[in-house]
Design a protein around this motif. Sequence first.
Motif, PDB file in Angstrom:
ATOM      1  N   VAL A  70       0.884  -1.245  -0.108  1.00 26.39           N
ATOM      2  CA  VAL A  70       0.195  -0.286   0.122  1.00 26.39           C
ATOM      3  C   VAL A  70       0.472   1.314   0.108  1.00 26.39           C
ATOM      4  N   GLY A  71       1.475   1.563  -1.455  1.00 24.53           N
ATOM      5  CA  GLY A  71       2.003   2.662  -1.109  1.00 24.53           C
ATOM      6  C   GLY A  71       2.581   3.456  -2.799  1.00 24.53           C
ATOM      7  N   GLY A  72       3.476   4.252  -3.016  1.00 20.90           N
ATOM      8  CA  GLY A  72       3.532   4.307  -4.330  1.00 20.90           C
ATOM      9  C   GLY A  72       5.051   3.502  -5.131  1.00 20.90           C
ATOM     10  N   ASP A  73       5.126   4.590  -6.418  1.00 19.89           N
ATOM     11  CA  ASP A  73       6.633   3.207  -6.781  1.00 19.89           C
ATOM     12  C   ASP A  73       7.955   3.516  -6.311  1.00 19.89           C
ATOM     13  N   THR A  86      12.788 -13.966  -4.512  1.00 23.03           N
ATOM     14  CA  THR A  86      12.313 -15.112  -3.320  1.00 23.03           C
ATOM     15  C   THR A  86      10.984 -15.286  -4.188  1.00 23.03           C
ATOM     16  N   LYS A  87      11.048 -14.858  -4.878  1.00 13.51           N
ATOM     17  CA  LYS A  87       9.696 -14.980  -6.636  1.00 13.51           C
ATOM     18  C   LYS A  87       8.005 -15.007  -5.946  1.00 13.51           C
ATOM     19  N   LEU A  88       8.586 -13.768  -4.535  1.00  9.60           N
ATOM     20  CA  LEU A  88       7.398 -13.728  -3.833  1.00  9.60           C
ATOM     21  C   LEU A  88       5.970 -12.702  -4.725  1.00  9.60           C
ATOM     22  N   PRO A  89       5.065 -13.175  -5.208  1.00 11.58           N
ATOM     23  CA  PRO A  89       3.678 -12.547  -6.101  1.00 11.58           C
ATOM     24  C   PRO A  89       3.814 -10.683  -5.591  1.00 11.58           C
ATOM     25  N   LEU A  90       2.953 -10.658  -6.039  1.00  8.13           N
ATOM     26  CA  LEU A  90       2.787  -8.661  -5.529  1.00  8.13           C
ATOM     27  C   LEU A  90       2.071  -7.947  -6.144  1.00  8.13           C
ATOM     28  N   TYR A  91       1.469  -7.203  -5.225  1.00  9.19           N
ATOM     29  CA  TYR A  91      -0.035  -6.986  -5.634  1.00  9.19           C
ATOM     30  C   TYR A  91      -0.321  -5.237  -5.095  1.00  9.19           C
ATOM     31  N   VAL A  92      -0.260  -4.218  -5.785  1.00 12.25           N
ATOM     32  CA  VAL A  92      -0.170  -3.124  -4.874  1.00 12.25           C
ATOM     33  C   VAL A  92      -1.232  -2.286  -5.038  1.00 12.25           C
ATOM     34  N   VAL A  93      -1.742  -1.837  -3.340  1.00 12.10           N
ATOM     35  CA  VAL A  93      -2.218  -0.665  -4.105  1.00 12.10           C
ATOM     36  C   VAL A  93      -2.296   0.619  -4.196  1.00 12.10           C
ATOM     37  N   ALA A 109      -8.066  -0.121  -4.530  1.00 14.14           N
ATOM     38  CA  ALA A 109      -7.641  -0.318  -3.697  1.00 14.14           C
ATOM     39  C   ALA A 109      -9.151  -1.396  -2.620  1.00 14.14           C
ATOM     40  N   ASN A 110     -10.195  -1.613  -4.076  1.00 16.10           N
ATOM     41  CA  ASN A 110     -11.236  -2.115  -4.381  1.00 16.10           C
ATOM     42  C   ASN A 110     -11.298  -4.016  -3.958  1.00 16.10           C
ATOM     43  N   THR A 111     -12.114  -3.637  -2.559  1.00 15.82           N
ATOM     44  CA  THR A 111     -11.678  -4.816  -1.763  1.00 15.82           C
ATOM     45  C   THR A 111     -12.127  -6.208  -2.568  1.00 15.82           C
ATOM     46  N   GLU A 112     -13.373  -6.393  -2.641  1.00 13.95           N
ATOM     47  CA  GLU A 112     -13.738  -7.357  -3.614  1.00 13.95           C
ATOM     48  C   GLU A 112     -13.234  -7.588  -4.842  1.00 13.95           C
ATOM     49  N   ASN A 113     -12.484  -6.452  -5.987  1.00 13.67           N
ATOM     50  CA  ASN A 113     -11.511  -6.615  -6.854  1.00 13.67           C
ATOM     51  C   ASN A 113     -10.343  -7.750  -6.284  1.00 13.67           C
ATOM     52  N   LEU A 114      -9.736  -6.712  -5.144  1.00 15.04           N
ATOM     53  CA  LEU A 114      -8.099  -8.046  -4.411  1.00 15.04           C
ATOM     54  C   LEU A 114      -8.664  -9.686  -4.811  1.00 15.04           C
ATOM     55  N   LEU A 115     -10.152  -9.564  -4.044  1.00 15.53           N
ATOM     56  CA  LEU A 115     -10.556 -10.867  -3.340  1.00 15.53           C
ATOM     57  C   LEU A 115     -10.652 -11.281  -4.691  1.00 15.53           C
ATOM     58  N   LYS A 116     -10.975 -11.036  -5.857  1.00 20.05           N
ATOM     59  CA  LYS A 116     -11.455 -11.824  -7.319  1.00 20.05           C
ATOM     60  C   LYS A 116      -9.952 -12.057  -7.902  1.00 20.05           C
ATOM     61  N   THR A 117      -9.085 -11.220  -7.505  1.00 25.41           N
ATOM     62  CA  THR A 117      -7.691 -11.511  -7.975  1.00 25.41           C
ATOM     63  C   THR A 117      -7.004 -12.753  -7.404  1.00 25.41           C
ATOM     64  N   LEU A 118      -7.170 -13.230  -5.788  1.00 23.65           N
ATOM     65  CA  LEU A 118      -6.589 -13.261  -5.393  1.00 23.65           C
ATOM     66  C   LEU A 118      -7.099 -15.027  -5.401  1.00 23.65           C
ATOM     67  N   ARG A 305       6.944 -11.519 -10.199  1.00 27.41           N
ATOM     68  CA  ARG A 305       6.366 -12.123  -9.940  1.00 27.41           C
ATOM     69  C   ARG A 305       4.698 -11.035  -9.774  1.00 27.41           C
ATOM     70  N   VAL A 306       4.150 -10.617 -10.781  1.00 24.18           N
ATOM     71  CA  VAL A 306       3.255  -9.414 -10.584  1.00 24.18           C
ATOM     72  C   VAL A 306       1.599 -10.366 -10.850  1.00 24.18           C
ATOM     73  N   LEU A 307       1.079  -9.837  -9.271  1.00 23.72           N
ATOM     74  CA  LEU A 307      -0.082 -10.789  -9.393  1.00 23.72           C
ATOM     75  C   LEU A 307      -1.209  -9.911  -9.453  1.00 23.72           C
ATOM     76  N   ILE A 308      -2.047 -10.380 -11.176  1.00 26.52           N
ATOM     77  CA  ILE A 308      -2.944  -9.570 -12.502  1.00 26.52           C
ATOM     78  C   ILE A 308      -3.816  -9.702 -11.863  1.00 26.52           C
ATOM     79  N   PRO A 309      -5.056  -8.543 -11.743  1.00 26.87           N
ATOM     80  CA  PRO A 309      -6.512  -8.259 -11.252  1.00 26.87           C
ATOM     81  C   PRO A 309      -7.651  -9.104 -12.786  1.00 26.87           C
ATOM     82  N   PRO A 310      -8.218  -9.571 -12.600  1.00 23.81           N
ATOM     83  CA  PRO A 310      -9.290 -10.457 -13.938  1.00 23.81           C
ATOM     84  C   PRO A 310      -9.539  -9.388 -14.836  1.00 23.81           C
TER      85      PRO A 310
END
Length: 312
Positions: A70-73, A86-93, A109-118, A305-310
């Motif tokens: 949760v932050g900027g670039d 680490t190859k830990l996937p990343l999602y940025v709010v 920052a939409n919580t429902e979109n985040l849940l769908k992404t997961l 690795r970047v976790l991509i929204p649907p």
Amino acid sequence: MFIDIPTPEKILIIFNPISSVGNTRALAHRLGEFLVHHGKLVEVSESKKKMKAYMRGVSEISAYDLLVVVGGDGTVRKLLPLLSETKLPLYVVPGGNESLFAHSYGMSANTENLLKTLERSQCLEQFYGVISGSGIRGAKPFFIMASMGFDSLTVKRIGRRKGPINDFTYVWCGLSALASLHHPTVTITVDGQVVVDCQSGYIIVANSAAYARNLQLVPAANPSINELVMGFLPGARRYHELIKIWCMLQRKPAELPLQYVSGKSLSLTIHDLSYPMQVDGDYFRNRDIEAGATLEFEVSPKPIRVLIPPQR
């Protein structure tokens, strides 16, 4: 190509406390509570000031399934070496004034979109750039871009201010930068070949086209391709910045006569006055690039690795 990963269950949320006028702390905890309510194991932590502080905790962070920033670039930039290691996937709010990384992938920052992404759990492997050279210890990462010009002078002035940063800060510091604008004389080499020899102008090295997207300053830059794109505007003047501002307000391309080159390895030698560089919205190393210095720009050896929204 998308990479399918197991649905993240153990999630680390890192927030930058000074981004977005200091609202990120509350947002991070709100997201954490939402995810816990949906059965996730969540830890919320404040971001570190130095990039090397993250590398000390590689083994601890590797235990998580997903990192949510949760932050900027600038916050993302400090985490790039850790993420590639680490190859830990990343999602940025989005939590910064620009948040180009998050917006370029349709993250919110939409919580429902985040849940769908997961639930979707699909990643893209994305490369980033690294900077080394005169007076630089190790390699400094960047994901969006690095530049030397009006924008870097503006960021230099912003860096002198304390506390949260807002839009007024950018406007005030931008006017100050425009009044004292000058451009360095540089030599640019791409994959061992000189392409600009002792010319003055605006320089941008891009890994992503996200910077000033409507202006399309570097439309060919793409983190999926392990090459960097350098744009050079010879003889840049103040009126070029006024053109950019006008086109930005109209949301249309600036169509400035930039010269473009691309490659896996680019170098930049500064010949005259000391000059600042901005990297993903931060003032690089908190000091100007010295006259006579040579900087090297290369593609990261390992992607993140970047976790991509649907909706992408």
